[in-house]
Design a protein around this motif. Sequence first.
Motif, PDB file in Angstrom:
ATOM      1  N   PHE A   1      -0.447 -15.345  15.027  1.00  0.00           N
ATOM      2  CA  PHE A   1       0.661 -14.445  15.388  1.00  0.00           C
ATOM      3  C   PHE A   1       1.229 -13.774  14.151  1.00  0.00           C
ATOM      4  N   ALA A   2       1.408 -14.577  13.077  1.00  0.00           N
ATOM      5  CA  ALA A   2       2.019 -14.046  11.857  1.00  0.00           C
ATOM      6  C   ALA A   2       1.140 -12.987  11.218  1.00  0.00           C
ATOM      7  N   GLN A   3      -0.188 -13.091  11.441  1.00  0.00           N
ATOM      8  CA  GLN A   3      -1.102 -12.158  10.817  1.00  0.00           C
ATOM      9  C   GLN A   3      -1.473 -11.001  11.746  1.00  0.00           C
ATOM     10  N   ALA A   4      -0.725 -10.818  12.821  1.00  0.00           N
ATOM     11  CA  ALA A   4      -0.994  -9.718  13.739  1.00  0.00           C
ATOM     12  C   ALA A   4      -0.951  -8.404  12.960  1.00  0.00           C
ATOM     13  N   PRO A   5      -1.899  -7.528  13.200  1.00  0.00           N
ATOM     14  CA  PRO A   5      -1.988  -6.291  12.420  1.00  0.00           C
ATOM     15  C   PRO A   5      -0.755  -5.409  12.593  1.00  0.00           C
ATOM     16  N   TYR A   6      -0.359  -4.747  11.503  1.00  0.00           N
ATOM     17  CA  TYR A   6       0.763  -3.803  11.532  1.00  0.00           C
ATOM     18  C   TYR A   6       0.273  -2.475  12.097  1.00  0.00           C
ATOM     19  N   PRO A   7       1.115  -1.839  12.948  1.00  0.00           N
ATOM     20  CA  PRO A   7       2.383  -2.330  13.501  1.00  0.00           C
ATOM     21  C   PRO A   7       2.166  -2.980  14.872  1.00  0.00           C
ATOM     22  N   ASN A   8       2.958  -3.995  15.154  1.00  0.00           N
ATOM     23  CA  ASN A   8       2.855  -4.636  16.467  1.00  0.00           C
ATOM     24  C   ASN A   8       4.173  -4.562  17.238  1.00  0.00           C
ATOM     25  N   GLN A   9       5.028  -3.612  16.829  1.00  0.00           N
ATOM     26  CA  GLN A   9       6.275  -3.349  17.554  1.00  0.00           C
ATOM     27  C   GLN A   9       6.741  -1.933  17.222  1.00  0.00           C
TER      28      GLN A   9
ATOM     29  N   TRP B   1      -1.327   4.467  16.141  1.00  0.00           N
ATOM     30  CA  TRP B   1      -0.966   3.049  16.140  1.00  0.00           C
ATOM     31  C   TRP B   1      -0.888   2.448  17.541  1.00  0.00           C
ATOM     32  N   LYS B   2      -0.824   3.298  18.551  1.00  0.00           N
ATOM     33  CA  LYS B   2      -0.617   2.809  19.923  1.00  0.00           C
ATOM     34  C   LYS B   2       0.703   2.027  20.014  1.00  0.00           C
ATOM     35  N   GLN B   3       1.664   2.483  19.243  1.00  0.00           N
ATOM     36  CA  GLN B   3       3.012   1.908  19.236  1.00  0.00           C
ATOM     37  C   GLN B   3       4.031   3.043  19.255  1.00  0.00           C
ATOM     38  N   GLN B   4       5.164   2.791  19.853  1.00  0.00           N
ATOM     39  CA  GLN B   4       6.209   3.813  19.891  1.00  0.00           C
ATOM     40  C   GLN B   4       6.804   4.021  18.503  1.00  0.00           C
ATOM     41  N   VAL B   5       6.939   5.279  18.099  1.00  0.00           N
ATOM     42  CA  VAL B   5       7.607   5.640  16.851  1.00  0.00           C
ATOM     43  C   VAL B   5       8.856   6.429  17.238  1.00  0.00           C
ATOM     44  N   VAL B   6      10.012   5.874  16.934  1.00  0.00           N
ATOM     45  CA  VAL B   6      11.289   6.461  17.343  1.00  0.00           C
ATOM     46  C   VAL B   6      11.929   7.194  16.164  1.00  0.00           C
TER      47      VAL B   6
ATOM     48  N   ALA C   1      12.773  -4.919   4.836  1.00  0.00           N
ATOM     49  CA  ALA C   1      11.606  -4.322   4.170  1.00  0.00           C
ATOM     50  C   ALA C   1      10.324  -4.848   4.813  1.00  0.00           C
ATOM     51  N   ASP C   2      10.145  -4.494   6.091  1.00  0.00           N
ATOM     52  CA  ASP C   2       9.004  -5.022   6.835  1.00  0.00           C
ATOM     53  C   ASP C   2       8.103  -3.934   7.409  1.00  0.00           C
ATOM     54  N   GLY C   3       8.426  -2.669   7.085  1.00  0.00           N
ATOM     55  CA  GLY C   3       7.603  -1.567   7.565  1.00  0.00           C
ATOM     56  C   GLY C   3       8.021  -1.017   8.909  1.00  0.00           C
ATOM     57  N   TYR C   4       9.036  -1.630   9.542  1.00  0.00           N
ATOM     58  CA  TYR C   4       9.440  -1.171  10.862  1.00  0.00           C
ATOM     59  C   TYR C   4      10.636  -0.217  10.821  1.00  0.00           C
ATOM     60  N   THR C   5      11.192  -0.005   9.624  1.00  0.00           N
ATOM     61  CA  THR C   5      12.175   1.048   9.419  1.00  0.00           C
ATOM     62  C   THR C   5      11.693   1.881   8.244  1.00  0.00           C
ATOM     63  N   LEU C   6      11.440   3.170   8.499  1.00  0.00           N
ATOM     64  CA  LEU C   6      11.020   4.108   7.471  1.00  0.00           C
ATOM     65  C   LEU C   6      12.070   5.214   7.397  1.00  0.00           C
TER      66      LEU C   6
ATOM     67  N   ALA D   1      12.722  -0.532  -0.444  1.00  0.00           N
ATOM     68  CA  ALA D   1      12.062  -1.223  -1.551  1.00  0.00           C
ATOM     69  C   ALA D   1      11.750  -2.664  -1.144  1.00  0.00           C
ATOM     70  N   GLY D   2      10.597  -3.145  -1.580  1.00  0.00           N
ATOM     71  CA  GLY D   2      10.207  -4.506  -1.243  1.00  0.00           C
ATOM     72  C   GLY D   2       9.283  -4.591  -0.048  1.00  0.00           C
ATOM     73  N   THR D   3       9.061  -3.459   0.622  1.00  0.00           N
ATOM     74  CA  THR D   3       8.111  -3.451   1.729  1.00  0.00           C
ATOM     75  C   THR D   3       6.732  -3.814   1.178  1.00  0.00           C
ATOM     76  N   PRO D   4       6.024  -4.750   1.801  1.00  0.00           N
ATOM     77  CA  PRO D   4       4.722  -5.188   1.278  1.00  0.00           C
ATOM     78  C   PRO D   4       3.779  -4.025   0.982  1.00  0.00           C
ATOM     79  N   LYS D   5       3.088  -4.137  -0.136  1.00  0.00           N
ATOM     80  CA  LYS D   5       2.178  -3.072  -0.563  1.00  0.00           C
ATOM     81  C   LYS D   5       1.103  -2.785   0.482  1.00  0.00           C
ATOM     82  N   ALA D   6       0.612  -3.823   1.144  1.00  0.00           N
ATOM     83  CA  ALA D   6      -0.430  -3.629   2.155  1.00  0.00           C
ATOM     84  C   ALA D   6       0.066  -2.733   3.287  1.00  0.00           C
ATOM     85  N   ILE D   7       1.343  -2.893   3.653  1.00  0.00           N
ATOM     86  CA  ILE D   7       1.915  -2.072   4.718  1.00  0.00           C
ATOM     87  C   ILE D   7       2.128  -0.647   4.219  1.00  0.00           C
TER      88      ILE D   7
END
Length: 321
Positions: free
Chosen positions: A22-30, A59-64, A82-87, A255-261
């Motif tokens: 679950f923790a490694q679910a690909p970004y984005p999953n929400q 992404w097949k995810q809603q972008v608001v 800093a999780d990639g879900y707020t840009l 700042a601090g959002t993971p580089k992979a994301i």
Amino acid sequence: MPTLRWALLGAAALTLANFGAFAQAPYPNQVVRIVVPFSAGSATDLLARAVGEKLSEKWKQQVVIENRPGLAGTTSAAKSAADGYTLMLTSNGHTVAGAVNKNLQFDPVKDFAGITPVASIPLVLIINPDIPAKSVKEFIDLAKAKPGSMNFASPGLGSTTFIAGALFRENAGINLVHVPYKGAPESNMSVVRGDSHMYFTPANTALELMQSGKVRALAVATAKRVPEMPDVPTLAEAGLSNFSYDSWFGLMAPAGTPKAIIDKINKDTVEALQDPGLQDRMAKQGGVVVIHSSPAKFDEIIRSDTDRYGKIFAAAGIGAK
């Protein structure tokens, strides 16, 4: 008991394995939220919606898209997880936020990670057609004849059009009063009504207002003329030899959002920007797609512009009081 112990250990191992998966679910999953610190209908907002729709498809995810005009919007993005879900998609006005605001609650450089620029928009200096000036020189002469009696509009301190107006004021050596409005549409209408004397508006809007006779275009801010209005000179051609200004719009994360994301969003956004349909949609908003290969390059642009405009504004006495 041994059987029970092994059963419990097996259940725990399965739980951990499931948690890890679950923790490694690909970004984005929400749902992904893109904060736009400008009003709905602004150039920044329209660009964000064009990019957001493409990313949502990919992404097949809603972008608001969340419009939060002013510093409150940028502050909220800076303080988000800093999780990639707020840009945040903003203009290069972001780089002067510290120069024009005394009590800033975020650092334009340190609190954000650049993802990629998405577009630049050529700006055009427009005036009300009732003003007796047919050229930049004539407009400057009018302003010099009545110091402090003329003004320029913008959607507010730190907007890309505010930077253009402030740089014009300093380059021309004239006393123009800054009049902030709630957004770009209001700034345009202030010139149409005659409440404001000038405004730097996106080229597509300038062309539409020119063709309807509502404004007069005196010059473009960019180094080269805009193809759609070949008779309108650049400000450098009009007499301000050192004037050249390109406004950019770009995507950032806290700042601090993971580089992979960051890298994934960069890759997916760059791919989206190469779509002819998206490019055509941006062109209708006056935007020219800008594609950079890495977040590091965009970070350098943000740092460089923040330093450059900070020095220019400080030297000209423009800044936080």
